[in-house]
Motif scaffolding. Structure first.
Motif, short mmCIF file in Angstrom:
data_model
loop_
_atom_site.label_atom_id
_atom_site.label_comp_id
_atom_site.label_asym_id
_atom_site.label_seq_id
_atom_site.Cartn_x
_atom_site.Cartn_y
_atom_site.Cartn_z
N SER A 52 0.83 -1.21 0.00
CA SER A 52 0.00 0.00 0.00
C SER A 52 0.86 1.25 0.00
O SER A 52 0.54 2.24 -0.66
CB SER A 52 -0.92 0.03 1.22
OG SER A 52 -1.83 -1.04 1.16
N ASP A 98 -5.88 -1.22 -4.72
CA ASP A 98 -5.28 -1.75 -3.49
C ASP A 98 -6.20 -2.79 -2.85
O ASP A 98 -7.14 -2.43 -2.14
CB ASP A 98 -4.98 -0.61 -2.52
CG ASP A 98 -4.07 -1.06 -1.39
OD1 ASP A 98 -3.76 -2.27 -1.30
OD2 ASP A 98 -3.64 -0.20 -0.60
N GLU A 99 -5.95 -4.05 -3.10
CA GLU A 99 -6.76 -5.16 -2.60
C GLU A 99 -8.25 -4.87 -2.75
O GLU A 99 -9.03 -5.00 -1.80
CB GLU A 99 -6.42 -5.43 -1.13
CG GLU A 99 -4.93 -5.68 -0.94
CD GLU A 99 -4.61 -6.53 0.28
OE1 GLU A 99 -5.44 -7.36 0.65
OE2 GLU A 99 -3.52 -6.36 0.84
MG LIG Z 1 -2.06 -2.77 2.24
#
Ligand SMILES: [Mg+2]
Ligand SMILES: Nc1ncnc2c1ncn2[C@@H]1O[C@H](COP(=O)(O)OP(=O)(O)O)[C@@H](O)[C@H]1O
Length: 275
Positions: A61, A176-177
């Motif tokens: 991240s 991000d995910e």
């Molecule tokens: Mg992360």
């Protein structure tokens, strides 16, 4: 130029090998003293679908946020060789971010939520209508423009979030995910949607995940990161002659891709002494 332009020259995903973003020896130390990234170098080319894969806390991240200009580097640099950059060193309007949470405004309709980035550019709802409706159609939500987020399923909310990211036609989509909180079937559907959008638009995607299966399904290239401090452990292409669809999921090629990725990830997680 006098030679006739081949339509293939501009076909989406015909990788141009033109560097879009270059992370050069980037390190990031937070004020707490945590070194989240150390000497991380990564070049992402125009049109690639790159997964950043690694254990929790390895700096995925942080790397994505730095690319998006949402955090400073402690050392090193981020360059955009083929973009016009603004005073903040970013290619203005060319980057969109999709987070794990859809982060929709509950008091706005789907239409209003997707309008937001255009509104911030001073484009009225009426002027943006055609673009917003076209983008909603690409994520299968044309019939839900007037619905409110509370009326939507988790997968639909994520589709709205993706539409909001795409409505400005960015060159680079950072995710991000994005599907980590969704059930497996919804996640697979959204994986297919993202692949389709990537093929249709030729957009560059950097996709953060900690799922071996998701990264092996989606990407042309996988960057495996190692933790403490975060850095690149392995960087390799994933080619397949098959189209990535339901049949690919049960193919021997996909199984092998998962095995390769899994081996790299285990290696990255296996102690600090190895290289
Ligand atoms: Mg992360
Ligand atoms: N704002 C912050 N302040 C201090 N430490 C942070 C901050 N954000 C992340 N970290 C730390 O940096 C490391 C990398 O975090 P992160 O980039 O979120 O990893 P990942 O996304 O791979 O799980 C972790 O040790 C995390 O605790």
């Amino acid at each position: 130029m006098t030679s006739p332009a081949s339509p293939l020259q501009t076909a989406p995903n015909d990788f141009h090998k033109r560097p879009l973003v270059v992370m050069q020896s980037v390190s990031k130390m937070f004020s707490s003293g945590t070194v989240a990234l150390s000497d991380m170098s990564l070049t992402v080319n125009s049109g690639e679908f790159v997964s950043l894969l690694g254990p929790s806390g390895c700096g995925k991240s942080t790397a994505l946020r730095i690319i998006a200009g949402l955090g400073d580097v402690s050392a090193g640099s981020i360059d955009w060789p083929s973009s016009r950059i603004n005073s903040r060193g970013l290619p203005e309007g060319d980057i969109s971010f999709v987070f794990q949470e859809p982060t929709l405004m509950p008091w706005q309709t789907v239409f209003g939520n997707v309008h937001l980035p255009l509104k911030l550019r001073g484009i009225s709802k009426s002027a943006a209508r055609a673009e917003i409706m076209a983008t909603l159609a690409t994520v299968g939500l044309a019939d839900f423009a007037e619905a409110y987020p509370r009326e939507l399923s988790g997968g639909m909310k994520m589709r709205v979030s993706i539409a909001r990211a795409l409505v400005t036609k960015p060159k680079l989509l950072l995710m991000d995910e994005p599907f980590a909180a969704l059930d497996e079937i919804t996640r697979q559907k959204l994986n297919d949607d993202v692949l389709r959008l990537w093929k249709e638009t030729g957009i560059t995607v950097i996709f953060v995940t900690h799922s071996v299966f998701e990264s092996a399904y989606l990407s042309n290239r996988i960057v495996v990161m190692k933790a403490r401090p975060g850095r690149v452990h392995a960087d390799f292409p994933l080619h397949t002659s098959l189209s990535r669809d339901a049949r690919y999921r049960t193919s021997e090629e996909y199984r092998q891709a998962c095995e390769t990725v899994s081996t790299m990830l285990l290696e990255a997680m296996g102690g600090e002494e190895e290289h």
